[in-house]
Design an enzyme around this catalytic site. Structure first.
Site, PDB file in Angstrom:
ATOM      1  N   HIS A 155       0.826  -1.218   0.000  1.00 38.49           N
ATOM      2  CA  HIS A 155       0.000   0.000   0.000  1.00 38.49           C
ATOM      3  C   HIS A 155       0.857   1.264   0.000  1.00 38.49           C
ATOM      4  CE1 HIS A 155      -4.090  -1.741   0.852  1.00 38.49           C
ATOM      5  NE2 HIS A 155      -3.305  -2.788   1.031  1.00 38.49           N
ATOM      6  N   ASP A 363       3.602   9.423  -0.545  1.00 40.83           N
ATOM      7  CA  ASP A 363       2.445   8.615  -0.140  1.00 40.83           C
ATOM      8  C   ASP A 363       2.194   7.550  -1.194  1.00 40.83           C
ATOM      9  OD1 ASP A 363       0.273   7.882   1.416  1.00 40.83           O
ATOM     10  OD2 ASP A 363      -0.426   9.943   1.663  1.00 40.83           O
TER      11      ASP A 363
END
Ligand code: F6P
Length: 473
Positions: A155, A363
């Site tokens: 992720h 991110d």
């Protein structure tokens, strides 16, 4: 269809609590649709290992959780996972604090996961492992004879080999991912970095565009940008603006424009840099003083780790400075809240906010960015100011993309977003929304599982080229 077994450190047990983090949000709908098992940590620390795994049945899903011991929590969760892997995978070698003890704890807890997991495993289960806490899991299962299809999805970002090799014991950890049948990443950049590592550092030969030979197996890689439940979130936001909570916040704004930021309190999210940019905005574009309020919702996270305590202090000081400098008796420029909010509350606030500020330094994806877009009123949408270093920037190119290290640039983007004509706002929103409808959360899970369960490179005789798995769908 085989039974699906999802394994992740955090498990989204349906207990109604509002927790922060994209992983839980992304797994829950996929499992709810298909049913199966979600296995992982209970979030609790136990005195000893006498307690058995606990199972909660809900809506076709068995949530099976195990507790960690205090040492496990320290060495595995706070230690190797969040003091070494987290910073390094977010390109922050400077923040990594490696110890051999923590590395030992990381492998010990992965082994403990495996021992408990295999009690419920069937030979034809398809196993989907999530995130950096559990990288060696497939290797450990293979060593115990399990031949299931096993996929892994990262992720968070995968940095280039030049940074990955700064990870102590990378030779043991990164190639361990080759025991999975399919390794998925958020963006092309992440997948390419992993492939370069395998080619350069491990010397693996390609078995097609996105696959590599590893020992006697083939590992397939792919790009699967995680989505949100776009249409459902849009509906939720439409309803939520009328909730008592959102109405109350709106009234308290007294017609001022709302700028919103929602992040776990984490140094990767660039919160101090964002606050500096807001300070700059108030300085350079002083006409906006008194006319905007910036609400930053930031649930605390991993508070036992020094770097997280440091960032909490730093952010608190900046809030004081900005409100002290610019605030009036009747106006607080920056509202800073540490409480986690429900999805409904956030959906309503996003819809109401004129500007969404999502400016992480790095991110994997950032689902706040996508949810902000999904929540907007298409007739009168707000504007997303988005870091180019968030995975979401690859798909949401119609946002105002910024460099979060450039506070002047972010200040200019805030000003531009607040003053943007309706037609431009609509055009940008329409473009972003269309991408998110096409690549929603269901699509993400179906693509990953479709490939993991389909005829993969590992079964083929070594194909000259494997179809490229990528893009936003
Ligand atoms: O999305 C990345 C991630 O680290 C998840 O793996 C995790 O569940 C979430 O952020 C929140 O972090 P934590 O589980 O450490 O509270």
């Amino acid at each position: 269809m085989s039974r699906l077994v999802v394994v992740s450190n955090r498990v989204g047990i349906p207990d109604g609590s509002a927790r922060a983090g994209g992983l839980e949000v992304s797994i829950r709908p996929a499992l709810k649709k298909r049913g199966g098992i979600w296995f992982g940590w209970s979030g609790k620390v136990a005195e000893d290992r006498t307690g058995a795994a606990k199972t909660v049945e809900h809506d076709k899903v068995s949530y099976i959780t195990i507790d960690l011991l205090k040492d496990d929590y320290e060495e595995f969760y706070n230690g190797f996972a969040n003091r070494v892997l987290w910073p390094i995978l977010h390109y922050r070698l400077d923040l990594a604090e490696f110890t051999r003890r923590d590395l030992g704890g990381y492998f010990r807890v992965n082994q403990y996961f495996v021992e408990n997991l295999e009690r419920v495993l069937r030979p034809d289960d398809v196993i989907w492992v999530h995130d950096y806490h559990l990288m060696p899991l497939a290797q450990m299962l293979r060593e115990r004879g399990h031949k299931n299809r096993i996929g892994f999805f990262l992720h968070i970002p995968c940095p280039p080999p030049e940074i990955l090799t700064g990870l102590p014991n990378h030779e043991r950890l990164i190639p361990a991912l080759c025991h999975y049948d399919l390794v998925g990443f958020q963006t092309e950049n992440d997948a390419n970095n992993f492939s370069r590592y395998l080619a350069i550092e491990v010397g693996l030969k390609r078995a097609g565009d996105d696959a590599f030979h590893y020992e006697d197996r083939i590992v397939q890689t792919g790009i699967f940008p995680v989505g949100v439940e776009t249409e459902a979130f849009a509906r939720l936001a439409r309803r939520a603006v009328n909730s008592q909570f959102v109405r109350h916040v709106m009234t308290s704004m007294a017609d001022r424009a709302l700028i919103i930021g929602v992040d776990r309190l984490d140094y990767s999210k660039g919160i101090p840099e964002r606050f500096n940019a807001f300070e700059r905005f108030l300085t350079e574009f002083s006409d906006w003083r008194g006319l905007v309020t910036y609400l930053q919702i930031t649930p605390r996270s991993r508070s036992d780790i020094r770097e997280y305590a440091d960032i909490a202090r730093q952010v608190g000081e900046l809030v004081g400075r900005i409100n002290g400098t610019f605030g009036e008796a009747s106006w607080t420029p920056l509202r800073y809240v540490n409480k986690a909010h429900s999805r409904t509350a956030l959906a309503g606030l996003y819809r109401f906010a004129r500007v969404g500020l999502v400016t992480p330094l790095r991110d994997g994806m950032n689902l706040v960015a996508k949810e902000y877009i999904a929540a907007q009123n298409p007739e009168d949408p707000g504007v997303l100011v988005l870091s180019r270093f968030a995975g979401a920037a690859r798909e949401c190119g119609a946002a105002l993309l910024v460099n979060p290290y450039d506070s002047e640039g972010v200040a200019i983007a805030i000003n531009r977003a607040l003053g943007m004509p309706l037609e431009e706002r609509r055009m940008r929103h329409e473009a972003n929304f269309a991408v998110l409808v096409k690549n929603d959360l269901t699509h993400w899970a179906e693509r990953f599982l479709g490939l993991l369960e389909g005829p993969m490179a590992a079964e083929a005789e070594v194909r000259p080229a494997v179809r490229r798995v990528g893009g936003a769908g």
